[in-house]
Design a protein around this motif. Structure first.
Motif, PDB file in Angstrom:
ATOM      1  N   THR A  48      10.376   3.803  -3.682  1.00 60.58           N
ATOM      2  CA  THR A  48      11.014   4.326  -2.818  1.00 60.58           C
ATOM      3  C   THR A  48      11.511   4.347  -1.838  1.00 60.58           C
ATOM      4  O   THR A  48      12.496   4.930  -1.481  1.00 60.58           O
ATOM      5  N   PHE A  49      10.796   3.440  -1.826  1.00 63.73           N
ATOM      6  CA  PHE A  49      11.753   2.928  -0.608  1.00 63.73           C
ATOM      7  C   PHE A  49      12.861   2.163  -0.631  1.00 63.73           C
ATOM      8  O   PHE A  49      13.577   1.406   0.753  1.00 63.73           O
TER       9      PHE A  49
ATOM     10  N   PHE B   4       6.090   3.803   3.527  1.00 64.05           N
ATOM     11  CA  PHE B   4       5.811   2.615   2.853  1.00 64.05           C
ATOM     12  C   PHE B   4       5.347   1.910   3.011  1.00 64.05           C
ATOM     13  O   PHE B   4       3.335   1.314   2.134  1.00 64.05           O
ATOM     14  N   ARG B   5       4.397   1.970   4.764  1.00 66.63           N
ATOM     15  CA  ARG B   5       3.440   1.152   5.028  1.00 66.63           C
ATOM     16  C   ARG B   5       1.918   1.330   4.612  1.00 66.63           C
ATOM     17  O   ARG B   5       1.416   1.616   4.540  1.00 66.63           O
ATOM     18  N   ALA B   6       2.344   3.268   4.686  1.00 71.15           N
ATOM     19  CA  ALA B   6       0.754   4.150   5.232  1.00 71.15           C
ATOM     20  C   ALA B   6       0.532   3.684   3.260  1.00 71.15           C
ATOM     21  O   ALA B   6      -1.011   3.425   3.292  1.00 71.15           O
ATOM     22  N   ALA B   7       1.614   3.860   1.644  1.00 73.71           N
ATOM     23  CA  ALA B   7       1.561   3.136   1.161  1.00 73.71           C
ATOM     24  C   ALA B   7       0.768   2.260   0.964  1.00 73.71           C
ATOM     25  O   ALA B   7      -0.357   1.710   0.434  1.00 73.71           O
TER      26      ALA B   7
ATOM     27  N   ARG C  20      -4.132  -1.546  -8.124  1.00 74.27           N
ATOM     28  CA  ARG C  20      -2.690  -1.312  -7.578  1.00 74.27           C
ATOM     29  C   ARG C  20      -1.582  -1.471  -8.012  1.00 74.27           C
ATOM     30  O   ARG C  20      -0.653  -1.055  -7.015  1.00 74.27           O
ATOM     31  N   PHE C  21      -1.133  -2.143  -8.819  1.00 79.92           N
ATOM     32  CA  PHE C  21       0.268  -2.704  -9.207  1.00 79.92           C
ATOM     33  C   PHE C  21       0.763  -1.287  -9.198  1.00 79.92           C
ATOM     34  O   PHE C  21       2.075  -1.565  -8.544  1.00 79.92           O
ATOM     35  N   PRO C  22       0.719  -0.488  -9.523  1.00 83.83           N
ATOM     36  CA  PRO C  22       1.241   0.843 -10.218  1.00 83.83           C
ATOM     37  C   PRO C  22       1.503   1.431  -8.874  1.00 83.83           C
ATOM     38  O   PRO C  22       2.848   1.905  -8.650  1.00 83.83           O
ATOM     39  N   ALA C  23       0.500   1.914  -8.486  1.00 89.14           N
ATOM     40  CA  ALA C  23       1.353   2.256  -6.624  1.00 89.14           C
ATOM     41  C   ALA C  23       2.020   1.837  -5.977  1.00 89.14           C
ATOM     42  O   ALA C  23       3.036   2.369  -5.113  1.00 89.14           O
ATOM     43  N   LEU C  24       1.714   0.172  -5.897  1.00 90.93           N
ATOM     44  CA  LEU C  24       2.512  -0.770  -4.667  1.00 90.93           C
ATOM     45  C   LEU C  24       4.094  -0.296  -5.427  1.00 90.93           C
ATOM     46  O   LEU C  24       4.584  -0.147  -4.795  1.00 90.93           O
TER      47      LEU C  24
ATOM     48  N   ALA D  56      -3.131   2.148   2.715  1.00 91.06           N
ATOM     49  CA  ALA D  56      -3.641   2.778   1.433  1.00 91.06           C
ATOM     50  C   ALA D  56      -4.181   1.861   0.343  1.00 91.06           C
ATOM     51  O   ALA D  56      -5.182   1.908  -0.354  1.00 91.06           O
ATOM     52  N   GLU D  57      -3.463   1.437  -0.277  1.00 91.42           N
ATOM     53  CA  GLU D  57      -4.144   0.756  -1.790  1.00 91.42           C
ATOM     54  C   GLU D  57      -4.403  -1.183  -0.992  1.00 91.42           C
ATOM     55  O   GLU D  57      -5.192  -1.011  -1.729  1.00 91.42           O
ATOM     56  N   LEU D  58      -3.979  -1.382  -0.209  1.00 88.29           N
ATOM     57  CA  LEU D  58      -4.276  -2.784   0.574  1.00 88.29           C
ATOM     58  C   LEU D  58      -5.685  -3.061   1.420  1.00 88.29           C
ATOM     59  O   LEU D  58      -5.514  -4.378   1.881  1.00 88.29           O
ATOM     60  N   GLY D  59      -5.837  -2.137   2.014  1.00 89.05           N
ATOM     61  CA  GLY D  59      -6.351  -1.809   3.288  1.00 89.05           C
ATOM     62  C   GLY D  59      -8.108  -2.841   3.270  1.00 89.05           C
ATOM     63  O   GLY D  59      -8.044  -2.856   4.258  1.00 89.05           O
TER      64      GLY D  59
END
Length: 157
Positions: A94-95, A55-58, A84-88, A61-64
């Motif tokens: 998932t989390f 979750f942290r990595a996702a 970036r909303f769909p990936a978040l 990765a999106e908001l880096g």
């Protein structure tokens, strides 16, 4: 092979042993339950740690580019976050099962505060609280606080 009558005597003897020694039976049952609980906790902690790091990595990765330090704040933050909303959202869904049940409503509230400035449930995405306008001087601090609140549920400790 046993004779059927020998099995009947063996069964009656086992029943008599169980009835004459209930402490041993209950002790064995409790020991088995404790072992099962320890196994469950060990496996669950490993799965939760993996889910937390995923979750942290996702999220990172999106908001880096703008979290944790906004080195280059996008000119159009609304379109940046909408892309970036769909990936978040996938990462959050998932989390979610790995968030303890007593913290799940707090997780939902943190996710809602991140993605919605209006406070209305019908607004799926509204990022006005991250737009640099006159009455919103702390837009970067709002973003930092909301993302930090969301990531606080993925602490691996």
């Amino acid at each position: 092979m046993f004779h059927p009558s020998a099995l009947r005597i063996l069964d009656e003897k086992m029943i008599d042993d169980f009835l004459s020694n209930p402490n041993g039976v209950f002790g064995a049952i409790l020991l088995a339950c404790f072992g099962a609980w320890l196994t469950y906790r060990t496996v669950h902690r490993g799965r939760r740690a993996a889910a937390c790091s995923a979750f942290r990595a996702a999220v990172l990765a999106e908001l880096g580019p703008i979290y944790p330090n906004a080195s280059s704040w996008p000119a159009n933050i609304d379109s940046f976050l909408r892309s970036r909303f769909p990936a978040l959202q996938t990462a959050v869904e998932t989390f979610r099962p790995f968030v303890p049940w007593w913290k799940r409503w707090l997780f939902e509230r943190a996710w809602f505060r991140y993605r919605c400035a209006t406070g209305r449930k019908i607004d799926v995405q509204c990022y006005h609280h991250y737009v640099p306008i006159g009455d919103n001087p702390n837009y970067k601090a709002n973003f930092q606080g909301n993302v930090s609140a969301l990531l606080s549920f993925a602490d691996e400790t």
